[in-house]
Design a protein around this motif. Structure first.
Motif, short mmCIF file in Angstrom:
data_model
loop_
_atom_site.label_atom_id
_atom_site.label_comp_id
_atom_site.label_asym_id
_atom_site.label_seq_id
_atom_site.Cartn_x
_atom_site.Cartn_y
_atom_site.Cartn_z
N VAL A 558 0.85 -1.19 0.00
CA VAL A 558 0.00 0.00 0.00
C VAL A 558 0.88 1.24 0.00
O VAL A 558 1.82 1.34 0.80
CB VAL A 558 -0.94 0.02 1.22
CG1 VAL A 558 -1.76 1.30 1.26
CG2 VAL A 558 -1.85 -1.20 1.21
N ASP A 559 0.59 2.17 -0.88
CA ASP A 559 1.34 3.42 -0.98
C ASP A 559 0.70 4.47 -0.09
O ASP A 559 -0.22 5.17 -0.50
CB ASP A 559 1.37 3.89 -2.44
CG ASP A 559 2.14 5.19 -2.62
OD1 ASP A 559 2.82 5.60 -1.65
OD2 ASP A 559 2.07 5.78 -3.71
N GLN A 560 1.20 4.56 1.17
CA GLN A 560 0.63 5.52 2.11
C GLN A 560 1.20 6.92 1.95
O GLN A 560 0.76 7.84 2.64
CB GLN A 560 0.85 5.03 3.54
CG GLN A 560 0.17 3.73 3.89
CD GLN A 560 0.30 3.39 5.36
OE1 GLN A 560 -0.01 4.19 6.24
NE2 GLN A 560 0.77 2.18 5.63
N ARG A 561 2.14 7.09 1.05
CA ARG A 561 2.73 8.41 0.83
C ARG A 561 1.88 9.28 -0.09
O ARG A 561 2.03 10.49 -0.11
CB ARG A 561 4.14 8.25 0.23
CG ARG A 561 5.17 7.73 1.22
CD ARG A 561 5.54 8.80 2.23
NE ARG A 561 6.50 8.34 3.21
CZ ARG A 561 6.97 9.09 4.20
NH1 ARG A 561 6.54 10.33 4.33
NH2 ARG A 561 7.83 8.61 5.06
N ASN A 562 0.99 8.66 -0.85
CA ASN A 562 0.19 9.41 -1.83
C ASN A 562 -1.30 9.19 -1.57
O ASN A 562 -1.88 8.19 -2.01
CB ASN A 562 0.56 8.99 -3.26
CG ASN A 562 1.98 9.33 -3.61
OD1 ASN A 562 2.34 10.50 -3.77
ND2 ASN A 562 2.84 8.32 -3.71
N GLU A 563 -1.89 10.10 -0.81
CA GLU A 563 -3.31 10.03 -0.52
C GLU A 563 -4.11 10.59 -1.69
O GLU A 563 -3.76 11.63 -2.25
CB GLU A 563 -3.66 10.82 0.73
CG GLU A 563 -3.15 10.23 2.02
CD GLU A 563 -3.65 11.00 3.23
OE1 GLU A 563 -3.38 10.55 4.35
OE2 GLU A 563 -4.31 12.05 3.04
N ILE A 564 -5.19 9.90 -2.04
CA ILE A 564 -6.07 10.37 -3.11
C ILE A 564 -7.45 10.61 -2.51
O ILE A 564 -8.06 9.70 -1.94
CB ILE A 564 -6.15 9.33 -4.25
CG1 ILE A 564 -4.77 9.11 -4.86
CG2 ILE A 564 -7.15 9.77 -5.31
CD1 ILE A 564 -4.74 8.07 -5.95
#
Length: 645
Positions: A558-564
């Motif tokens: 999961v990419d938690q650095r890039n919130e959408i």
């Protein structure tokens, strides 16, 4: 239409009623479902009767009632939990509704102490029959074990046992320091609860039921809480610990997450890496084209710990025992380093250690200022001891060290310090074994939990300059850190229960005693004879590297650095703990926020998502019609069945 039920009574909502409901994923936050402030008028008879008790209170801190609250809109339950009163006047009252994990956080808020939970078990006075039963049986057949523990404060052994082998082996509680007749001393028997049972009992005392525990069914279900607190009340065994701190440390150690079901009040302790296994995928429709992407700065710490990207260490007390099992930085800096082929060294009696001259040749000796690492696996580290006057004719041997070394990453996001840790297991003196009518003196190794918060003595540190100090001296004289001498809550010490067959090295015999014992690693070093005992053959250990293999590693990406942040007009009510498919891309959800007015849901809802790499078979459970079993990793065949490839 929106309805609010307080303790089963339908409250009267104002005409201009509006509230925001937030549903969060406990995998990424500590919250579950909750509302912002709801203001209710007190000018009508229904609400006045619901809150008439407020007239007798002076401050909001005195509100002790925890009434049920259910918020319904458009025939869907948006929040089902507990009412929290945040303030009031003569004309109105402000409340919030907490549900799921938020409700649990509210209940354990303000540092609720485990010692205050009167609903936890109280073990009855232990009889001889019960004592034997809790030695012969293990979890899940019994709730606690009675292995021996050394009480440093009282300077005596708790749960004392002697072993009688006249005829068939027999377990008999008694005074281990006496060679005379067996005299049961059951007042010194203190239950050592299994960790799985303790967690379950904690939630039962809070009014919840633990239905899933990631430790159950693994080697770690044999872990028990090792303590020397003389009490039968389980709530008193961890003095100074709050419920919140205890649950947080469990989540850190096993990389898990506690998930609360708001309706059934069931709790699941799930591994983060398996959080989305067999989850269904929700296909979100009517998503607006405009969305926000918020990229976190590299210097910002994530809201939750990614333990695979963090430095991890145990918060060991500062003493020579733990300096030897987790080498301080000062020791590593001062000692020479080298590698060695452990497989080339023949084993000694009882286990693991080999003779040094077999490696170096008869004319050389191990340098005592060197730390040696297994060159093949780098899993085990050793330092050597040279022959001395007290050991004439003895050959140098390996001494296992740094077993519980910290895990250090190349570019760590955070530093994690575990306050649940292996118990210190050391020889406490000579205890007595009775066999064939004669006394035989053997060393017994038992846990010695720290009772003073873990501060220890320190000495001068070696700077690694000329005239190197032997590693053993470095360990004994090194300090792992600073201490202001202020006592704090004790660390929580755990160990595996090894049953009632304790291998013991004696000067004349290598014997196996029917005495209950505990262990924390695969091998136990016997200092008197410079040898090792293999404590278990199943590889059960509390090494951080083994915890990582068993619990931390997985496929969750999961990419938690890039919130959408997306906005949708989809009328469905989604659970944020699922997997989402939005415009042919797969996401996991951090939070969803809805706005309700008196007429129901108002306008669109917003959600915060993380891009995720989750396979089809991981996100959706597959059904095989042929045998009626669930499978993953399936492939689609022409005959309409899923089968494993």
């Amino acid at each position: 239409m929106t309805e609010l039920y307080i303790d089963g009574v339908s409250a009267v909502l104002p005409k201009d009623f509006s509230v925001q409901v937030k549903r969060e994923n406990p995998l990424f936050t500590k919250n579950g479902e909750y509302t912002y402030d709801i203001t209710l008028p007190l000018g009508n008879p229904t609400n006045a009767a619901l809150y008439e008790h407020l007239n007798r209170l002076n401050s909001v801190t005195e509100v002790a009632s925890k009434r049920t609250a259910i918020l319904i809109a458009d025939n869907r339950v948006y929040c089902d939990g507990t009412e929290i009163i945040t303030g009031w006047t003569d004309e109105s009252v402000s409340i919030q509704i907490a549900s799921g994990n938020s409700e649990l956080n509210y209940i354990i808020g303000n540092d609720l102490q485990i010692s205050s939970l009167s609903g936890m078990p109280v073990t009855a006075a232990i009889t001889k029959k019960a004592a034997v039963e809790h030695i012969e049986k293990r979890y899940p057949d019994v709730d606690y074990c009675l292995t021996m523990v050394y009480d440093r404060d009282g300077e005596e052994i708790l749960n004392p046992w002697v072993n009688l082998t006249t005829g068939s082996p027999d377990l008999t509680p008694g005074n281990v320091s006496s060679l005379g007749s067996v005299s049961p001393d059951l007042d010194r028997f203190i239950p050592q609860p299994y960790l799985c049972v303790y967690i379950n009992s904690l939630f039962e005392a809070l009014g919840y039921k633990l239905t899933d525990n990631l430790l159950a069914g693994t080697a770690y279900e044999d872990l028990f809480i090792c303590h020397a607190v003389r009490t039968m009340k389980w709530c008193e065994m961890l003095p100074g610990w709050s419920v919140g701190d205890f649950l947080e440390q469990l989540e850190l150690m096993f990389d898990g997450v506690f998930v609360v079901d708001n309706r059934s009040r069931n709790v699941r302790f799930l591994a983060k890496q398996k959080y989305y296994h067999a989850s269904t995928t929700s296909h979100v429709r009517w998503v607006e084209d405009v969305y926000e992407v918020e990229t976190a700065d590299e210097d910002d710490e994530p809201e939750t710990v990614n333990i695979l990207q963090s430095d991890v260490r145990y918060a060991f007390p500062d003493n020579a025992y733990w300096r030897g099992r987790c080498l301080p930085d000062t020791v590593k800096a001062a000692a020479r380093k080298s590698t060695i082929d452990i497989g080339a060294i023949p084993p000694q009696q009882g286990g693991f250690v080999g003779r040094m001259d077999y490696w170096f040749g008869s004319s050389q000796h191990q340098q005592t200022d060197t730390v040696w690492t297994d060159g093949e696996t780098r899993r085990k580290t050793y330092y050597g001891t040279m022959s001395g006057e007290d050991h004439a004719g003895d050959r140098d041997r390996w001494i296992l060290t740094d077993e519980f070394a910290a895990i250090e990453r190349a570019d760590p996001e955070q530093e994690v310090e575990l306050e649940i840790m292996p118990a210190e297991i050391r020889q406490t003196g000579k205890d007595f074994f009775r066999g064939d009518g004669a006394g035989l003196t053997v060393p017994i190794y038992i846990p010695m939990p720290v009772v003073d918060g873990g501060s220890g003595s320190s000495g001068d540190e070696d700077d690694g300059s000329e005239g190197r100090t032997p590693v053993s001296d470095l360990i004994n004289n090194s300090s792992t850190g600073e201490s202001d001498g202020t006592p704090s809550k004790n660390n929580i010490f755990v160990a595996f229960y090894g049953g009632a067959a304790l291998p013991v090295e004696n000067t004349e015999h290598y014997v196996v005693l029917d005495i209950p014992f505990a262990y924390t690693d695969e091998y136990l070093y016997v200092w008197d004879s410079n040898t090792y005992i293999q404590t278990n053959t199943e590889g059960k250990t509390l090494r951080l590297t083994d915890l990582q293999t068993c619990f931390w590693e997985g496929t969750l990406d999961v990419d938690q650095r890039n919130e959408i942040k997306l906005t949708s007009h989809d009328p469905n009510l989604y659970d944020p703990r699922g997997v989402f498919e939005i415009r042919n891309k797969r996401y996991v959800c951090k939070e969803i926020e809805y706005t309700l007015d008196a007429g129901g849901r108002k306008g669109a809802w917003t959600g915060t998502f993380y891009p995720a790499k989750i396979s089809d078979t991981e996100a959706d459970a597959r059904w095989i019609l042929a045998d009626g079993k669930w499978r993953d990793g399936g492939v689609w065949l022409d005959n309409g069945r899923w089968l494993d490839s």
